[in-house]
Design an enzyme around this catalytic site. Sequence first.
Site, PDB file in Angstrom:
ATOM      1  N   ALA A  63       0.852  -1.183   0.000  1.00  0.00           N
ATOM      2  CA  ALA A  63       0.000   0.000   0.000  1.00  0.00           C
ATOM      3  C   ALA A  63       0.889   1.235   0.000  1.00  0.00           C
ATOM      4  O   ALA A  63       2.021   1.199   0.501  1.00  0.00           O
ATOM      5  CB  ALA A  63      -0.886  -0.017   1.234  1.00  0.00           C
ATOM      6  N   GLY A 108       0.767  -5.129   1.049  1.00  0.00           N
ATOM      7  CA  GLY A 108      -0.389  -5.377   0.182  1.00  0.00           C
ATOM      8  C   GLY A 108      -0.022  -6.072  -1.119  1.00  0.00           C
ATOM      9  O   GLY A 108      -0.853  -6.755  -1.719  1.00  0.00           O
ATOM     10  N   GLU A 111       0.020  -9.587  -0.205  1.00  0.00           N
ATOM     11  CA  GLU A 111      -1.375 -10.006   0.024  1.00  0.00           C
ATOM     12  C   GLU A 111      -2.132 -10.203  -1.283  1.00  0.00           C
ATOM     13  O   GLU A 111      -2.990 -11.082  -1.390  1.00  0.00           O
ATOM     14  CB  GLU A 111      -2.062  -8.978   0.936  1.00  0.00           C
ATOM     15  CG  GLU A 111      -1.501  -9.064   2.359  1.00  0.00           C
ATOM     16  CD  GLU A 111      -1.886  -7.891   3.235  1.00  0.00           C
ATOM     17  OE1 GLU A 111      -1.660  -6.730   2.803  1.00  0.00           O
ATOM     18  OE2 GLU A 111      -2.416  -8.117   4.331  1.00  0.00           O
ATOM     19  N   GLU A 131       4.396  -4.794   7.745  1.00  0.00           N
ATOM     20  CA  GLU A 131       3.523  -3.756   8.300  1.00  0.00           C
ATOM     21  C   GLU A 131       3.829  -3.376   9.742  1.00  0.00           C
ATOM     22  O   GLU A 131       3.750  -2.208  10.116  1.00  0.00           O
ATOM     23  CB  GLU A 131       2.044  -4.180   8.193  1.00  0.00           C
ATOM     24  CG  GLU A 131       1.492  -4.181   6.775  1.00  0.00           C
ATOM     25  CD  GLU A 131       1.664  -5.519   6.065  1.00  0.00           C
ATOM     26  OE1 GLU A 131       2.479  -6.350   6.521  1.00  0.00           O
ATOM     27  OE2 GLU A 131       0.986  -5.726   5.047  1.00  0.00           O
TER      28      GLU A 131
HETATM   29  N1  CAA Z   1       4.475   3.349  -0.800  1.00  0.00           N
HETATM   30  C1  CAA Z   1       4.816   4.479  -1.425  1.00  0.00           C
HETATM   31  N2  CAA Z   1       5.961   4.612  -2.109  1.00  0.00           N
HETATM   32  C2  CAA Z   1       6.790   3.560  -2.149  1.00  0.00           C
HETATM   33  C3  CAA Z   1       6.488   2.345  -1.520  1.00  0.00           C
HETATM   34  C4  CAA Z   1       5.265   2.253  -0.828  1.00  0.00           C
HETATM   35  N3  CAA Z   1       4.851   1.123  -0.233  1.00  0.00           N
HETATM   36  N4  CAA Z   1       7.522   1.492  -1.707  1.00  0.00           N
HETATM   37  C5  CAA Z   1       8.419   2.150  -2.454  1.00  0.00           C
HETATM   38  N5  CAA Z   1       7.986   3.405  -2.718  1.00  0.00           N
HETATM   39  C6  CAA Z   1       8.658   4.448  -3.470  1.00  0.00           C
HETATM   40  C7  CAA Z   1       9.802   5.069  -2.661  1.00  0.00           C
HETATM   41  O1  CAA Z   1       9.292   6.043  -1.770  1.00  0.00           O
HETATM   42  C8  CAA Z   1      10.647   5.642  -3.761  1.00  0.00           C
HETATM   43  O2  CAA Z   1      10.055   6.831  -4.214  1.00  0.00           O
HETATM   44  P1  CAA Z   1      10.940   8.189  -4.333  1.00  0.00           P
HETATM   45  O3  CAA Z   1      11.953   7.866  -5.381  1.00  0.00           O
HETATM   46  O4  CAA Z   1       9.949   9.206  -4.741  1.00  0.00           O
HETATM   47  O5  CAA Z   1      11.551   8.396  -2.967  1.00  0.00           O
HETATM   48  C9  CAA Z   1      10.504   4.619  -4.888  1.00  0.00           C
HETATM   49  O6  CAA Z   1       9.316   3.893  -4.599  1.00  0.00           O
HETATM   50  C10 CAA Z   1      11.649   3.645  -4.943  1.00  0.00           C
HETATM   51  O7  CAA Z   1      11.777   3.035  -3.667  1.00  0.00           O
HETATM   52  P2  CAA Z   1      13.174   2.951  -2.877  1.00  0.00           P
HETATM   53  O8  CAA Z   1      14.055   4.081  -3.241  1.00  0.00           O
HETATM   54  O9  CAA Z   1      12.865   2.754  -1.436  1.00  0.00           O
HETATM   55  O10 CAA Z   1      13.758   1.603  -3.524  1.00  0.00           O
HETATM   56  P3  CAA Z   1      14.756   0.557  -2.861  1.00  0.00           P
HETATM   57  O11 CAA Z   1      15.148  -0.370  -3.945  1.00  0.00           O
HETATM   58  O12 CAA Z   1      15.852   1.260  -2.105  1.00  0.00           O
HETATM   59  O13 CAA Z   1      13.905  -0.233  -1.764  1.00  0.00           O
HETATM   60  C11 CAA Z   1      11.973  -1.431  -0.943  1.00  0.00           C
HETATM   61  C12 CAA Z   1      12.847  -1.059  -2.157  1.00  0.00           C
HETATM   62  C13 CAA Z   1      12.807  -2.303   0.008  1.00  0.00           C
HETATM   63  C14 CAA Z   1      10.786  -2.226  -1.460  1.00  0.00           C
HETATM   64  C15 CAA Z   1      11.523  -0.146  -0.215  1.00  0.00           C
HETATM   65  O14 CAA Z   1      11.001   0.761  -1.175  1.00  0.00           O
HETATM   66  C16 CAA Z   1      10.471  -0.385   0.814  1.00  0.00           C
HETATM   67  O15 CAA Z   1      10.772  -0.874   1.892  1.00  0.00           O
HETATM   68  N6  CAA Z   1       9.223   0.020   0.493  1.00  0.00           N
HETATM   69  C17 CAA Z   1       8.108  -0.074   1.435  1.00  0.00           C
HETATM   70  C18 CAA Z   1       7.609  -1.492   1.515  1.00  0.00           C
HETATM   71  C19 CAA Z   1       6.529  -1.614   2.566  1.00  0.00           C
HETATM   72  O16 CAA Z   1       6.732  -1.328   3.726  1.00  0.00           O
HETATM   73  N7  CAA Z   1       5.358  -2.070   2.148  1.00  0.00           N
HETATM   74  C20 CAA Z   1       4.220  -2.266   3.018  1.00  0.00           C
HETATM   75  C21 CAA Z   1       3.308  -1.084   2.964  1.00  0.00           C
HETATM   76  S1  CAA Z   1       2.032  -1.190   4.193  1.00  0.00           S
HETATM   77  C22 CAA Z   1       0.863  -2.189   3.503  1.00  0.00           C
HETATM   78  O17 CAA Z   1       0.979  -2.695   2.417  1.00  0.00           O
HETATM   79  C23 CAA Z   1      -0.354  -2.381   4.364  1.00  0.00           C
HETATM   80  C24 CAA Z   1      -1.248  -3.459   3.968  1.00  0.00           C
HETATM   81  O18 CAA Z   1      -1.242  -4.543   4.484  1.00  0.00           O
HETATM   82  C25 CAA Z   1      -2.240  -3.215   2.935  1.00  0.00           C
END
Ligand code: CAA
Length: 257
Positions: A63, A108, A111, A131
Amino acid sequence: MAVDVEQSGGVATVTLNRPQALNAFNTVQLQRLLGTVRALREERDVRCVILTGAGDKAFAAGADIKEMAEKSEAQALEFGRLGHAVTAAVEGLPQPTIAAVNGYAFGGGCELALACDIRLASDRAQFSQPEVGLGIPPGWGGTQRLPRLVGAGRAAELIFSGRRVAADEAMRIGLVNAVYPADALLAEATAMAQRIAANSPRAVAAAKRALSLAFAGNPAAGLATEAILFAESFGTEDQREGMRAFLEKRPAAFTGV
Ligand code: CAA
């Protein structure tokens, strides 16, 4: 930002296309995916659906954290329900679904893959329910669907720790059906989808319906439904064609009637 659909030979390939945010789901992207899945449900020519992510890094990174950061409880409830509507629509498709997990499947994104019938992974794929590290529990079905695949203890450990699971471990614990080199993943998923699409869509949908009852907590009702679906199939042209083709030693041409 888009959800792209390509159709060929009975197979629809749905690509989550927001690579600049690693295909993370904001409300607009979720609504697009929901509309796409609901439309595919009505497509008689589509016999199998593949879900994958654009780019070479992510299936979907979950998400959208930027959108979620300032949400109130009421807004989170609405957002969570939309995510549930999407995963339920995917799970409830009469056509089989294959998640071709080409990179990160986090939160998500994981999921959504769990809501598919089959998961194939690239050797670069990683899975996680991260999460709790964001101060929230999984919100789009992870607590219910992950234990069914990997068992209660493993699911608890993965969800409580949020740790990442690489493709080889995902294979070992039953989270994915197979792992392929990244550049072969989509071709392998398409080949599997084509094999499924060559079978009777009526019979495949009936089998999918019966399978969906396997974890509904009532084995007797599941078996009774299976018996009815089996009998009902004898009222279809696909049953006549399938058995006639066998006896005539030729491939069957199923119409889904
Ligand atoms: N939401 C919004 N933006 C996201 C995102 C997310 N979940 N995941 C990545 N992005 C964006 C980053 O902010 C970044 O954007 P900017 O260039 O504008 O800063 C771009 O995508 C590239 O990401 P990274 O620079 O972080 O890329 P990376 O290769 O260094 O890392 C990653 C990759 C490990 C996947 C890291 O992006 C990460 O940890 N992302 C979040 C993952 C996460 O926590 N997901 C769970 C969300 S909560 C959820 O899903 C709730 C549910 O149950 C429904």
